[in-house]
Write an enzyme that holds these catalytic residues in place. Structure first.
Site, short mmCIF file in Angstrom:
data_model
loop_
_atom_site.label_atom_id
_atom_site.label_comp_id
_atom_site.label_asym_id
_atom_site.label_seq_id
_atom_site.Cartn_x
_atom_site.Cartn_y
_atom_site.Cartn_z
N ARG A 155 56.37 69.90 90.38
CA ARG A 155 55.20 69.26 90.97
C ARG A 155 53.98 69.52 90.08
NH1 ARG A 155 56.03 68.48 96.57
NH2 ARG A 155 58.19 67.83 96.79
N GLY A 162 40.15 70.04 78.90
CA GLY A 162 40.28 70.46 77.50
C GLY A 162 40.74 69.29 76.67
N ARG A 163 39.75 68.50 76.22
CA ARG A 163 40.08 67.27 75.47
C ARG A 163 40.64 67.58 74.08
NH1 ARG A 163 38.56 61.90 75.53
NH2 ARG A 163 37.39 62.25 77.45
N GLY A 190 28.74 65.43 80.93
CA GLY A 190 29.33 65.88 82.19
C GLY A 190 28.55 67.04 82.78
N GLU A 246 28.42 68.14 72.74
CA GLU A 246 28.48 67.54 71.40
C GLU A 246 27.75 66.20 71.33
OE1 GLU A 246 31.93 65.91 68.30
OE2 GLU A 246 32.41 66.40 70.38
N GLN A 259 36.83 71.97 88.47
CA GLN A 259 36.55 73.03 87.49
C GLN A 259 35.08 73.10 87.11
OE1 GLN A 259 39.97 72.91 84.30
NE2 GLN A 259 39.89 70.98 85.43
N ILE A 275 31.94 72.96 79.42
CA ILE A 275 32.91 73.89 79.98
C ILE A 275 34.09 74.08 79.04
CG2 ILE A 275 32.27 73.33 82.36
CD1 ILE A 275 34.99 71.87 82.59
N ASP A 276 34.28 73.15 78.08
CA ASP A 276 35.39 73.28 77.14
C ASP A 276 35.18 74.40 76.12
OD1 ASP A 276 36.69 71.20 78.36
OD2 ASP A 276 36.27 69.73 76.81
#
Length: 342
Positions: free
Chosen positions: A266, A171-172, A10, A103, A274, A127-128
């Protein structure tokens, strides 16, 4: 010497700063030539490359994304993929390769370097912020700043309508973005993948917040899971590295909160915003330093290594260590944020 450069996985803010740092120092200090492979590992697989010199990196420092393009191509899953990469490097007379990625990208670089004799140096990007071998990765600071600004803005609209606003962030497997932005933005609940959450407890915190005449903000990582459920998927498809597409936990949680509390809820999914756009000053600084030290590693012949941040120093670690395990949120850090829940 001619060095190949690619960006995989990404996109994220700071990639162009790495490329610029690599090229500027490599050309000016070492007299190297550079080849940029397009779209991650797809470039060397398909002989798709571009010249990469000082003219090509002028003005790219503040730009988001990557001038080389990116993809989630996995050459280890392509028949004859390793040999095709070797042939491509030979065709372009490339003596070493700098792979910039997370990774998955670095896992490929480690396999090519350790098992196939391809000289690789890695630069960590996600970014994580979930690579264990480095204190921080570039792109993370920008993502946190964007999420924090969004939370700041959502507070006012939540208060105006006295409704619950659920903010879903990336954030997986690791909840660093949710934790940092939630704490910085004054969220009333933060949910991360490392700690399964109780929906009833979330609703109790929400109700408590309303009793104080304030509208609650709930920040949830895309990979967060309820105690009695599983991750919420966008669909069942897998990418080339076997990852499912996560999305939807925020919408699911908002419906549960509304159903159980009777309060309007909502969802705002920040998604790709992000990781798009201009990198923060910190990310430009870190990415530039990574680039400078990566080309130093090439010059030293220190292959099979990745540059990493330790304190304020840039060090080199084995690529295998970089991908051995994920860096997840420590329970103690998460407990600190719990003071502000409800």
């Amino acid at each position: 010497m001619r060095v190949g450069v690619l960006t995989g996985g990404g996109d994220c803010p700071g990639l162009n700063a790495v490329i610029r740092g690599v090229v500027r120092k490599g050309v000016q200090d070492y007299g190297y030539e550079f080849v940029g492979f397009k779209d991650g590992w797809r470039g060397p697989l398909e002989n798709d490359a571009m010249p990469l010199g000082i003219p090509q990196v002028r003005g790219i420092l503040p730009r988001g994304g990557t001038v080389l393009g990116s993809s989630r191509t996995n050459p280890l899953k392509v028949e004859g993929g390793v040999q095709r990469i070797k042939d491509s490097l030979a065709k372009f007379e490339v003596d070493a390769l700098i792979a910039i990625g997370g990774e998955d990208t670095l896992g490929v670089a480690a396999a090519l370097s350790d098992d196939n004799g391809i000289p690789c140096v890695g630069v960590p990007k996600t970014i994580d912020n979930d690579l264990s071998a480095t204190d921080y990765t570039f792109g993370f600071d920008t993502a946190v700043n964007i999420a924090t600004e969004a939370i700041d803005r959502l507070h006012t609209t939540a208060e105006s309508h006295m409704r619950v606003l659920v903010v879903e962030v990336m954030g997986r497997h690791a909840g660093w973005i949710a934790l940092h932005s939630g704490l910085a933005g004054g969220a009333n609940v933060i949910l991360i993948p490392e700690q399964r959450f109780d929906v009833d407890q979330v609703c109790a915190w929400v109700t408590s917040r309303f009793r104080a005449s304030y509208a609650p903000i709930v920040v949830v990582s895309e990979g967060a899971m309820p105690k009695d459920g599983d991750v919420v998927l966008k669909d069942d498809s897998l990418d080339a590295f076997g990852h499912v597409r996560l999305s939807g936990v925020g919408e699911w949680l908002a419906k549960e909160i509304e159903k159980r509390t009777g309060k309007e809820a909502r969802t705002t999914v920040l998604g790709h915003v992000q990781r798009g756009g201009t990198p923060s000053a910190f990310d430009r600084w870190l990415a530039t330093r990574f680039g400078l030290h990566a080309v130093d590693a090439v010059h030293d012949g220190d292959f099979g290594r990745m540059v990493a941040l330790r304190g304020t120093d840039i060090v080199r670690v084995p690529l295998a260590d970089a991908t051995a395990r994920l860096k997840t949120v420590d329970p103690g850090l998460y407990a600190e944020a719990g003071v502000f829940f409800g």
